[in-house]
Write a protein that holds these residues in place. Structure first.
Motif, PDB file in Angstrom:
ATOM      1  N   ILE A  47       0.734  -1.407  -0.074  1.00  0.00           N
ATOM      2  CA  ILE A  47      -0.027  -0.064   0.149  1.00  0.00           C
ATOM      3  C   ILE A  47       0.893   1.354  -0.054  1.00  0.00           C
ATOM      4  O   ILE A  47       1.694   1.460   0.829  1.00  0.00           O
ATOM      5  CB  ILE A  47      -0.938  -0.032   1.303  1.00  0.00           C
ATOM      6  CG1 ILE A  47      -2.008  -1.249   1.078  1.00  0.00           C
ATOM      7  CG2 ILE A  47      -1.875   1.150   1.209  1.00  0.00           C
ATOM      8  CD1 ILE A  47      -2.603  -1.493   2.492  1.00  0.00           C
ATOM      9  N   GLY A  48       0.829   2.314  -0.917  1.00  0.00           N
ATOM     10  CA  GLY A  48       1.597   3.233  -0.929  1.00  0.00           C
ATOM     11  C   GLY A  48       2.994   2.666  -1.425  1.00  0.00           C
ATOM     12  O   GLY A  48       3.351   1.785  -1.801  1.00  0.00           O
ATOM     13  N   ASP A  99       4.220   0.383   3.502  1.00  0.00           N
ATOM     14  CA  ASP A  99       2.970  -0.305   4.202  1.00  0.00           C
ATOM     15  C   ASP A  99       2.402  -1.641   3.503  1.00  0.00           C
ATOM     16  O   ASP A  99       2.656  -1.668   2.074  1.00  0.00           O
ATOM     17  CB  ASP A  99       1.759   0.712   4.027  1.00  0.00           C
ATOM     18  CG  ASP A  99       2.012   1.861   5.370  1.00  0.00           C
ATOM     19  OD1 ASP A  99       2.048   1.613   6.400  1.00  0.00           O
ATOM     20  OD2 ASP A  99       2.410   2.726   4.764  1.00  0.00           O
ATOM     21  N   PHE A 127      -6.342  -3.240   5.663  1.00  0.00           N
ATOM     22  CA  PHE A 127      -5.905  -2.122   5.528  1.00  0.00           C
ATOM     23  C   PHE A 127      -5.617  -1.285   6.564  1.00  0.00           C
ATOM     24  O   PHE A 127      -6.424  -1.169   7.601  1.00  0.00           O
ATOM     25  CB  PHE A 127      -6.942  -1.340   4.599  1.00  0.00           C
ATOM     26  CG  PHE A 127      -6.257  -0.444   3.634  1.00  0.00           C
ATOM     27  CD1 PHE A 127      -6.379  -0.641   2.533  1.00  0.00           C
ATOM     28  CD2 PHE A 127      -5.871   0.866   4.113  1.00  0.00           C
ATOM     29  CE1 PHE A 127      -5.799   0.533   1.346  1.00  0.00           C
ATOM     30  CE2 PHE A 127      -5.321   1.798   3.138  1.00  0.00           C
ATOM     31  CZ  PHE A 127      -5.205   1.414   1.778  1.00  0.00           C
ATOM     32  N   THR A 169      -6.163   8.123   7.810  1.00  0.00           N
ATOM     33  CA  THR A 169      -7.272   9.190   7.480  1.00  0.00           C
ATOM     34  C   THR A 169      -6.985   9.364   6.048  1.00  0.00           C
ATOM     35  O   THR A 169      -5.930   8.952   5.684  1.00  0.00           O
ATOM     36  CB  THR A 169      -7.103  10.651   8.206  1.00  0.00           C
ATOM     37  OG1 THR A 169      -5.977  11.042   7.974  1.00  0.00           O
ATOM     38  CG2 THR A 169      -7.458  10.230   9.679  1.00  0.00           C
ATOM     39  N   PRO A 173      -6.679  11.828   2.818  1.00  0.00           N
ATOM     40  CA  PRO A 173      -6.224  13.118   2.549  1.00  0.00           C
ATOM     41  C   PRO A 173      -7.427  14.067   1.937  1.00  0.00           C
ATOM     42  O   PRO A 173      -7.285  15.122   2.104  1.00  0.00           O
ATOM     43  CB  PRO A 173      -5.030  12.906   1.820  1.00  0.00           C
ATOM     44  CG  PRO A 173      -4.828  11.198   1.937  1.00  0.00           C
ATOM     45  CD  PRO A 173      -5.900  10.836   1.962  1.00  0.00           C
ATOM     46  N   ALA A 202       1.673  13.878   1.519  1.00  0.00           N
ATOM     47  CA  ALA A 202       0.801  12.600   2.090  1.00  0.00           C
ATOM     48  C   ALA A 202       1.374  11.359   1.541  1.00  0.00           C
ATOM     49  O   ALA A 202       1.603  10.406   2.050  1.00  0.00           O
ATOM     50  CB  ALA A 202      -0.667  12.677   1.603  1.00  0.00           C
ATOM     51  N   LYS A 246       3.891   7.324   6.003  1.00  0.00           N
ATOM     52  CA  LYS A 246       3.462   6.230   6.090  1.00  0.00           C
ATOM     53  C   LYS A 246       1.886   6.142   6.461  1.00  0.00           C
ATOM     54  O   LYS A 246       1.398   7.142   6.925  1.00  0.00           O
ATOM     55  CB  LYS A 246       3.927   5.465   7.280  1.00  0.00           C
ATOM     56  CG  LYS A 246       5.486   5.364   7.192  1.00  0.00           C
ATOM     57  CD  LYS A 246       5.912   3.955   6.501  1.00  0.00           C
ATOM     58  CE  LYS A 246       5.824   2.968   7.560  1.00  0.00           C
ATOM     59  NZ  LYS A 246       6.361   1.474   7.144  1.00  0.00           N
TER      60      LYS A 246
HETATM   61  C1  GA4 Z   1      -5.392   6.817   1.655  1.00  0.00           C
HETATM   62  C2  GA4 Z   1      -6.713   6.998   1.046  1.00  0.00           C
HETATM   63  C3  GA4 Z   1      -6.705   6.629  -0.288  1.00  0.00           C
HETATM   64  O1  GA4 Z   1      -6.832   5.266  -0.524  1.00  0.00           O
HETATM   65  C4  GA4 Z   1      -5.497   6.768  -1.036  1.00  0.00           C
HETATM   66  C5  GA4 Z   1      -4.293   6.235  -0.579  1.00  0.00           C
HETATM   67  C6  GA4 Z   1      -2.683   5.842  -1.090  1.00  0.00           C
HETATM   68  C7  GA4 Z   1      -2.375   4.990  -1.568  1.00  0.00           C
HETATM   69  O2  GA4 Z   1      -2.792   3.866  -1.263  1.00  0.00           O
HETATM   70  O3  GA4 Z   1      -1.622   5.067  -2.553  1.00  0.00           O
HETATM   71  C8  GA4 Z   1      -1.786   6.157   0.241  1.00  0.00           C
HETATM   72  C9  GA4 Z   1      -2.881   6.794   1.459  1.00  0.00           C
HETATM   73  C10 GA4 Z   1      -4.202   7.067   0.946  1.00  0.00           C
HETATM   74  C11 GA4 Z   1      -2.332   7.893   2.315  1.00  0.00           C
HETATM   75  C12 GA4 Z   1      -1.010   8.028   2.664  1.00  0.00           C
HETATM   76  C13 GA4 Z   1      -0.124   7.490   1.519  1.00  0.00           C
HETATM   77  C14 GA4 Z   1      -0.829   7.537  -0.031  1.00  0.00           C
HETATM   78  C15 GA4 Z   1      -1.092   5.072   0.653  1.00  0.00           C
HETATM   79  C16 GA4 Z   1       0.063   5.968   1.691  1.00  0.00           C
HETATM   80  C17 GA4 Z   1       0.946   5.254   2.524  1.00  0.00           C
HETATM   81  C18 GA4 Z   1      -5.234   6.191  -2.571  1.00  0.00           C
HETATM   82  C19 GA4 Z   1      -4.963   8.312  -1.057  1.00  0.00           C
HETATM   83  O4  GA4 Z   1      -5.198   9.197  -1.587  1.00  0.00           O
HETATM   84  O5  GA4 Z   1      -4.278   8.113   0.232  1.00  0.00           O
END
Ligand code: GA4
Length: 330
Positions: free
Chosen positions: A98-99, A103, A203, A207, A209, A314, A318
């Motif tokens: 994730i990201g 994560d 997941f 929060t 963004p 953002a 993390k």
């Molecule tokens: C959280 C909300 C959305 O799912 C998202 C996520 C993004 C991602 O999955 O790439 C982020 C996460 C989210 C916030 C912090 C960063 C970016 C993963 C991560 C660790 C698509 C978004 O816009 O921000």
């Protein structure tokens, strides 16, 4: 999704946690969009929870079931096929990561930036002849959900007694709106039963963004939200309703009167969970600042920044970080 053969192997995953048991909460605010008092209830829910459930939403059931069945079809393909969609940079498929900052979760997903999802060529290579069906299900769903999100944002502006009721919704309607759409699949995790009381993070807590997020899931549990006192509660699933999250940008625009909700998803040992989430964001160049009419002599709690600046920061964070911290005035 990799299936783990030995229960022992699962112990190596960093996303196994000892989460305190969360209570099932019956008091999650319920907003009936067909009722005249909904604007006041929306404001109250945003102040107290940053989260609420919506019924009588006007999104055609057919759009929901069509997209869900397209998603289920996609996620049941072999991993090698799904990976043909390419990584989510910005639109594509990913498994567990994730990201970009380490994560992980018990989840696979498709991510789309809303202005590119109709033009993405890569889906043709995955879906072949049915790619047009997927594309049109996606477009129908996103348009209907964005319309509902705008209706909610306009009721919110009314409830806050802001003169221009489109103050929030115009940001989502803007051609340059930087919105995101995500289809998540949390496969069942049978090994969980051997983990006795421990949880598998689908997941991790975070929060959102953006301004507002609109979530719909199938009837599998897993979503939890954090209350203002820090306690976690499980949100009973409801496939006929939508769940709304206040995002960080709306927190700033209301100078902290609304607070973005921390939420997370735990994996289920028996059933797979499919969720679809629309994250309504402003254009990249938009200044995110408290609305003057909501300040009533207060000073802004936040430094000045654009959505581009916030998003960049953002995406370098993390998942669990408090992203607004860097933008607060000391
Ligand atoms: C959280 C909300 C959305 O799912 C998202 C996520 C993004 C991602 O999955 O790439 C982020 C996460 C989210 C916030 C912090 C960063 C970016 C993963 C991560 C660790 C698509 C978004 O816009 O921000």
């Amino acid at each position: 999704m990799v299936v783990l053969s030995k229960p022992a192997a699962i112990e190596h995953y960093s996303f196994i946690r000892n989460c305190m048991p969360a209570t099932l909460h019956s008091g999650i605010p319920l907003i009936d969009l067909s009722k005249p008092d909904s604007k006041h209830l929306i404001v109250k829910a945003c102040e107290e929870f940053g989260f609420f459930k919506v019924i009588n939403h006007g999104v055609p059931l057919e759009f929901i079931t069509d997209l869900e069945s397209q998603a289920v079809k996609f996620f049941s393909l072999p991993l090698s096929e799904k990976e043909k969609a390419g990584p989510p940079a910005p639109s594509g498929y990913c498994n567990k990561r994730i990201g970009l900052n380490g994560d992980v979760g018990w989840v696979e997903y498709l991510l789309f930036t809303t202005n590119s999802c109709s033009s993405s060529q890569r889906f043709t290579s995955v879906f072949g002849d049915s790619s047009e069906k997927f594309r049109s299900a996606l477009n129908d769903y996103i348009s209907a959900v964005r319309k509902m999100a705008c209706e909610i944002l306009e009721l919110m502006a009314d409830g806050l007694m802001i003169q221009t009721r489109s103050v929030f919704s115009k940001l989502l309607m803007d051609e340059q709106s930087d919105s995101v759409f995500r289809l998540n699949h949390y496969p069942p995790c049978p090994e969980l039963q051997a983990l006795k009381g421990r949880n598998m993070i689908g997941f991790g807590e975070h929060t959102d963004p953006q301004i507002i997020s609109v979530l719909r899931s199938n009837n599998t549990s897993g979503l939890q939200i954090s209350l203002r006192d820090g306690n976690w509660i499980s949100v009973p699933p409801d496939q006929n309703s939508f769940f709304i999250n206040v995002g960080d940008s709306l927190q700033v625009m209301t100078n902290g009167r609304f607070q973005s909700v921390r939420h997370r998803v735990l994996a289920n040992s028996l059933k797979s969970r499919v969720s679809m989430i629309y994250f309504g964001g402003p254009p990249l160049s938009e200044k995110i600042a408290p609305l003057p009419s909501l300040m009533e002599g207060e000073t802004s709690l936040y430094k000045e920044f654009t959505w581009f600046e916030y998003k960049r920061s953002a995406y370098n964070s993390k998942l669990a970080d408090n992203r607004l911290e860097h933008f607060e005035k000391i």
